[in-house]
Design a protein around this motif. Structure first.
Motif, PDB file in Angstrom:
ATOM      1  N   LEU A   1       0.843  -1.196   0.000  1.00 39.07           N
ATOM      2  CA  LEU A   1       0.000   0.000   0.000  1.00 39.07           C
ATOM      3  C   LEU A   1       0.875   1.241   0.000  1.00 39.07           C
ATOM      4  N   SER A   2       0.461   2.229  -0.792  1.00 38.30           N
ATOM      5  CA  SER A   2       1.038   3.571  -0.728  1.00 38.30           C
ATOM      6  C   SER A   2      -0.115   4.565  -0.671  1.00 38.30           C
ATOM      7  N   VAL A   3       0.069   5.650   0.063  1.00 37.68           N
ATOM      8  CA  VAL A   3      -0.999   6.637   0.232  1.00 37.68           C
ATOM      9  C   VAL A   3      -0.528   7.992  -0.274  1.00 37.68           C
ATOM     10  N   ILE A   4      -1.333   8.585  -1.137  1.00 33.27           N
ATOM     11  CA  ILE A   4      -1.127   9.947  -1.626  1.00 33.27           C
ATOM     12  C   ILE A   4      -2.237  10.809  -1.039  1.00 33.27           C
ATOM     13  N   ALA A   5      -1.869  11.894  -0.386  1.00 33.56           N
ATOM     14  CA  ALA A   5      -2.852  12.864   0.113  1.00 33.56           C
ATOM     15  C   ALA A   5      -2.750  14.117  -0.748  1.00 33.56           C
ATOM     16  N   PHE A   6      -3.860  14.764  -0.970  1.00 27.29           N
ATOM     17  CA  PHE A   6      -3.815  15.987  -1.776  1.00 27.29           C
ATOM     18  C   PHE A   6      -4.810  17.007  -1.248  1.00 27.29           C
ATOM     19  N   SER A   7      -4.419  18.240  -1.371  1.00 29.44           N
ATOM     20  CA  SER A   7      -5.315  19.377  -1.162  1.00 29.44           C
ATOM     21  C   SER A   7      -4.945  20.386  -2.243  1.00 29.44           C
ATOM     22  N   SER A   8      -4.275  21.484  -1.881  1.00 29.89           N
ATOM     23  CA  SER A   8      -3.820  22.409  -2.919  1.00 29.89           C
ATOM     24  C   SER A   8      -2.706  21.795  -3.755  1.00 29.89           C
ATOM     25  N   CYS A   9      -1.967  20.865  -3.176  1.00 27.57           N
ATOM     26  CA  CYS A   9      -0.980  20.079  -3.902  1.00 27.57           C
ATOM     27  C   CYS A   9      -1.029  18.672  -3.322  1.00 27.57           C
ATOM     28  N   ALA A  10      -0.252  17.773  -3.865  1.00 27.00           N
ATOM     29  CA  ALA A  10      -0.269  16.376  -3.428  1.00 27.00           C
ATOM     30  C   ALA A  10       1.078  15.996  -2.841  1.00 27.00           C
ATOM     31  N   TRP A  11       1.066  15.079  -1.894  1.00 30.26           N
ATOM     32  CA  TRP A  11       2.303  14.569  -1.329  1.00 30.26           C
ATOM     33  C   TRP A  11       2.100  13.105  -0.960  1.00 30.26           C
ATOM     34  N   ARG A  12       3.180  12.371  -1.016  1.00 30.58           N
ATOM     35  CA  ARG A  12       3.142  10.945  -0.718  1.00 30.58           C
ATOM     36  C   ARG A  12       3.451  10.734   0.754  1.00 30.58           C
ATOM     37  N   LEU A  13       2.532  10.068   1.459  1.00 28.54           N
ATOM     38  CA  LEU A  13       2.761   9.800   2.874  1.00 28.54           C
ATOM     39  C   LEU A  13       3.845   8.751   3.062  1.00 28.54           C
ATOM     40  N   PHE A  14       3.824   7.718   2.229  1.00 30.70           N
ATOM     41  CA  PHE A  14       4.851   6.683   2.312  1.00 30.70           C
ATOM     42  C   PHE A  14       4.839   5.888   1.012  1.00 30.70           C
ATOM     43  N   PRO A  15       5.974   5.273   0.658  1.00 32.32           N
ATOM     44  CA  PRO A  15       6.050   4.482  -0.577  1.00 32.32           C
ATOM     45  C   PRO A  15       5.293   3.175  -0.435  1.00 32.32           C
ATOM     46  N   LEU A  16       5.249   2.415  -1.514  1.00 29.11           N
ATOM     47  CA  LEU A  16       4.621   1.100  -1.456  1.00 29.11           C
ATOM     48  C   LEU A  16       5.318   0.248  -0.403  1.00 29.11           C
ATOM     49  N   ARG A  17       4.571  -0.153   0.592  1.00 25.92           N
ATOM     50  CA  ARG A  17       5.145  -0.982   1.651  1.00 25.92           C
ATOM     51  C   ARG A  17       4.236  -2.169   1.923  1.00 25.92           C
ATOM     52  N   LYS A  18       4.841  -3.287   2.287  1.00 24.79           N
ATOM     53  CA  LYS A  18       4.080  -4.498   2.583  1.00 24.79           C
ATOM     54  C   LYS A  18       3.307  -4.313   3.883  1.00 24.79           C
ATOM     55  N   MET A  19       2.110  -4.873   3.900  1.00 26.80           N
ATOM     56  CA  MET A  19       1.254  -4.724   5.069  1.00 26.80           C
ATOM     57  C   MET A  19       1.524  -5.844   6.079  1.00 26.80           C
ATOM     58  N   THR A  20       2.777  -5.895   6.497  1.00 28.33           N
ATOM     59  CA  THR A  20       3.135  -6.734   7.633  1.00 28.33           C
ATOM     60  C   THR A  20       2.663  -6.043   8.910  1.00 28.33           C
ATOM     61  N   THR A  21       2.909  -6.672  10.038  1.00 27.04           N
ATOM     62  CA  THR A  21       2.503  -6.048  11.306  1.00 27.04           C
ATOM     63  C   THR A  21       3.154  -4.689  11.470  1.00 27.04           C
ATOM     64  N   PHE A  22       4.453  -4.612  11.166  1.00 27.91           N
ATOM     65  CA  PHE A  22       5.149  -3.327  11.266  1.00 27.91           C
ATOM     66  C   PHE A  22       4.648  -2.353  10.208  1.00 27.91           C
ATOM     67  N   GLY A  23       4.447  -2.843   8.976  1.00 24.87           N
ATOM     68  CA  GLY A  23       3.968  -1.965   7.916  1.00 24.87           C
ATOM     69  C   GLY A  23       2.596  -1.396   8.213  1.00 24.87           C
ATOM     70  N   ARG A  24       1.724  -2.203   8.781  1.00 21.16           N
ATOM     71  CA  ARG A  24       0.399  -1.706   9.140  1.00 21.16           C
ATOM     72  C   ARG A  24       0.497  -0.635  10.220  1.00 21.16           C
ATOM     73  N   GLN A  25       1.339  -0.877  11.205  1.00 15.34           N
ATOM     74  CA  GLN A  25       1.479   0.083  12.294  1.00 15.34           C
ATOM     75  C   GLN A  25       1.971   1.424  11.766  1.00 15.34           C
ATOM     76  N   GLN A  26       2.990   1.396  10.907  1.00 15.85           N
ATOM     77  CA  GLN A  26       3.510   2.634  10.351  1.00 15.85           C
ATOM     78  C   GLN A  26       2.479   3.333   9.465  1.00 15.85           C
ATOM     79  N   SER A  27       1.729   2.552   8.700  1.00 12.26           N
ATOM     80  CA  SER A  27       0.720   3.142   7.816  1.00 12.26           C
ATOM     81  C   SER A  27      -0.417   3.771   8.609  1.00 12.26           C
ATOM     82  N   LEU A  28      -0.847   3.110   9.672  1.00  9.86           N
ATOM     83  CA  LEU A  28      -1.908   3.661  10.509  1.00  9.86           C
ATOM     84  C   LEU A  28      -1.467   4.963  11.163  1.00  9.86           C
TER      85      LEU A  28
END
Length: 713
Positions: free
Chosen positions: A287-314
């Motif tokens: 999963l990778s998440v892009i947020a946008f309003s007046s411009c867009a930015w990437r919260l984090f790159p594509l990362r595996k949804m392991t236990t650690f990856g989920r924690q960081q993504s949340l």
């Protein structure tokens, strides 16, 4: 007195912008694309005091050793030193400072950059923070230009002002974190050894796509030539794998609108929905998440949804705040770069886009000209490039449903309309349930005419690319991905010549790539044989063919009604929908058919939403477009209040979608309770007066969804 070289070093440090290699920067988890970091070094307060003491040793008392001494953790012990840049912090000297809940203080620009790179703990005591400094487009803009211009005296300590309060005259230095043009920092995967998608369990033999055919009539008299004889070709995808470890893993990019209009309950529900998505993904899904309003930015790159990856993504999702405008195009450009520059690729990929507003940064049509929504979609993700389907979700009454529908249509994705605020999670759940069950890819239906004189006239394929080739002797439909148990119906019409004896009409076949094994599979359907008796044939039309004709004609009328409404002819739009509804109601052979009844209810709902301009603009346009998207691709979409309906509204739902929906709805009471707690304030008399109560509005928004029905041929 300090040595001369030491005094020279301090003097240079007060005037120079020092460039350090990225590997020397005291920022944890710095992005890979960061080649350097520029730091404007301020005059440290402690060193300035030392210079004064060196000039007048008799009159200035020595500075305490604690001001210069490092603590056991390696951070500076003095409250006057920023533990990140080692620069002085002096209150009242125009410096923006941030004081965390653990009482440690930092330069605001230093800690904001640190948090932006994923660090949510105190650099000194390692306490996990619940309240974070602002992470939003203003900091991203500042990083892109090298500085952020604010007036620290205009806003509370540790908080960033609104964009319209920015004072362009004052500035303070920040870390420059230029964004790379290539998002090639995705977390690596090994498709040969991944537990999910690495192969089927044991000796499990994958099922294949089923092909069934139905002729318009059971027979035609031998002396009769039929110019347009209809044949229904019905495809059904294999069942979902018996175990989760046997399915194909997913690369997913979510593009989320966090503009100012998303503030409050909307953003809270979006975070809840994204949390559900994160928890639903497997360890090999990325999963990778892009947020946008007046411009867009990437919260984090594509990362595996392991236990650690989920924690960081949340944690990254929870830090989102809402402000600014709506720049959909920039968000999609970032998402396209994530997909395009992946170092490794999971078998299934998709983009999910949610917005509640109108893009005012890219689509600016000339007066009288229609908007060019093609400007929103990067060409790299369209068919012909790195084709990635974009599933769009229009949220609320103010989103641009025409733009969102166009983005989905161009990319081969679906458009969903989220009418009620509490339906975001359900809408996402339905979509994710499908994406996590892809069993066939690059599916293509081929049709070959059999006997001489049989010619293929046309193929009713909806949104799928199709064609008739070879002077009418063959044709095709490009279907693409199929979810587990998903079904497709295509009507073809052929010319049937007069002939003695049975006539072989067509030979259907389907070729596709197994999403798990990547093996190419070809399935040959049975030849369609039409009996040719010598006497006239009196028989009713096949109910399967009649039902599909009704759906095709109803879809055409939906498009015609939408065109009339766009021309402000709402009476004509309502008349088109009513005429089709009455025609369906008068179909005696299908009067008790649940799918036909549901189609009637859907047309009635569309008619109600096009009764006047206000109703159409609020929800009618979005409701019709979501319906057109669903029927065009024969895939389930969210339709606002369509959960009140049964039958065809949910005909396209697969068992995997329904299962994910049930999981989402099981969590809704918990979500309502949590949101009610967050909205609990000391209510005034007016706030407790029924309709204005947040509790009551949320309860209505989260009303239970009625039962779902599957599809039957």
């Amino acid at each position: 007195m300090a040595p001369a070289w030491e005094r020279a070093r301090r003097a240079l440090a007060t005037r120079l912008c020092l460039r350090f290699p990225a590997r020397h920067v005291a920022i944890e988890d710095a992005p890979r694309e960061l080649d350097y970091v520029e730091v404007l070094v301020p005059v440290p307060a402690v060193e300035a005091e030392e210079e004064e003491r060196e000039k007048s040793p008799a009159t200035v008392s020595p500075a305490p050793a604690s001001a210069r001494r490092l603590s056991r953790s390696g951070s500076l012990n003095s409250a006057k030193i920023c533990a990140i840049c080692l620069g002085g912090m002096r209150i009242g000297h125009g410096q923006a400072l941030f004081t965390a809940e653990c009482s440690h203080r930092f330069h605001f620009h230093c800690i904001s950059s640190n948090v932006q790179h994923g660090n949510k703990v105190c650099p000194i005591c390692r306490a996990v923070w619940k309240e974070l400094p602002f992470q939003g487009p203003l900091l991203v803009d500042a990083a892109a230009h090298g500085t952020a211009r604010v007036n620290p005296s205009d806003w509370p300590q540790g908080r960033l002002p609104r964009a319209d309060t920015v004072n362009r005259r004052d500035q303070f230095p920040v870390f420059r974190t230029p964004e790379s043009a290539f998002f090639n920092d995705d977390e690596q995967i090994n498709l040969q050894s991944e537990p999910v998608g690495g192969g089927r369990d044991g000796d499990e033999i994958p099922a294949s796509v089923e092909i069934m055919t139905y002729t318009e009539f059971p027979a035609i008299q031998e002396s009769v030539t039929q110019e347009n004889f209809a044949i229904l070709i019905h495809l059904k995808a294999p069942h979902a794998p018996a175990s989760v470890s046997s399915r194909a893993p997913l690369d997913l990019v979510t593009v989320l609108d966090v503009s100012g209009s998303m503030a409050g309950t909307k953003l809270a529900l979006l975070k809840r929905a994204m949390s559900f998505v994160i928890e639903s993904l497997g360890h090999s899904d990325r999963l990778s998440v892009i947020a946008f309003s007046s411009c867009a930015w990437r919260l984090f790159p594509l990362r595996k949804m392991t236990t650690f990856g989920r924690q960081q993504s949340l944690q990254a999702i929870s830090s989102l705040v809402a402000n600014g405008g709506t720049n959909i195009a920039d968000g999609l450009r970032k998402a396209a770069r994530v997909m395009e520059y992946r170092q490794t690729r999971n078998p299934v990929c998709s983009i999910i886009l949610l917005s509640d507003g109108v893009d005012t940064y890219t689509v600016t049509p000339a007066q009288g000209a229609p908007p060019d929504y093609g400007l929103l979609v990067p060409r790299s993700i369209l068919p012909g490039g790195h084709h990635v389907q974009v599933h769009t979700f229009g949220f609320g009454a103010d989103h641009d449903s025409a733009a969102m529908h166009s983005v989905a249509e161009m990319s081969g994705g679906t458009f969903s309309f989220i009418d009620a605020v509490g339906s975001i999670q359900d809408a996402f759940a339905q979509c994710i349930g499908g994406l996590l069950s892809v069993v066939a890819q690059e599916a293509r239906l081929s049709i070959e005419c059999a006997d001489e004189g049989v010619l293929l006239n046309c193929i009713e394929s909806g949104g799928y690319a199709s064609g008739v080739v070879g002077d009418g002797r063959s044709g095709f439909v490009d279907i693409g991905d199929l979810y587990a148990d998903e079904e497709r119906d295509f009507l073809v019409t052929v010319r049937v010549p007069a002939a003695r004896g049975d006539t072989a009409l067509i030979l259907p076949s389907c070729a596709y790539r197994d999403a798990v094994t990547t093996e190419t599979i070809r399935v040959e359907g049975d030849a369609v044989i039409l009996p040719r008796p010598g006497s006239p044939v009196l028989a009713a039309m096949s109910p399967q063919v009649e039902r599909e004709w009704n759906r095709v004609h109803a879809t055409e009328d939906m498009a015609a009604a939408r065109a009339a409404a766009e021309d402000n002819d709402f009476a004509r739009a309502a008349s088109i929908l009513e005429s089709r509804r009455r025609a369906l109601e008068s179909t005696a052979s299908l009067s008790s058919d649940p799918q036909t009844q549901a189609l009637v209810a859907e047309l009635r709902e569309m008619q109600d939403r096009t009764e006047n301009r206000q109703r159409y603009q609020e929800s009618g346009r979005a409701y019709i477009l979501a319906g057109l998207s669903s029927h065009s691709w024969q895939r389930a979409t969210a339709r606002g209040d369509s959960t009140e309906l049964t039958g065809l509204i949910h005909t396209y739902q697969t068992p995997s979608m329904v299962d994910m929906l049930h999981r989402s709805q099981a969590l809704l009471p918990e979500v309502v309770e949590a949101l009610n707690r967050s909205l609990t304030v000391a209510p005034s008399r007016s706030q407790t007066a029924g309709p204005a109560s947040p509790r009551r509005s949320l309860a209505r928004a989260f009303r239970s969804t009625k039962s779902f029905t599957g599809r039957s041929s």
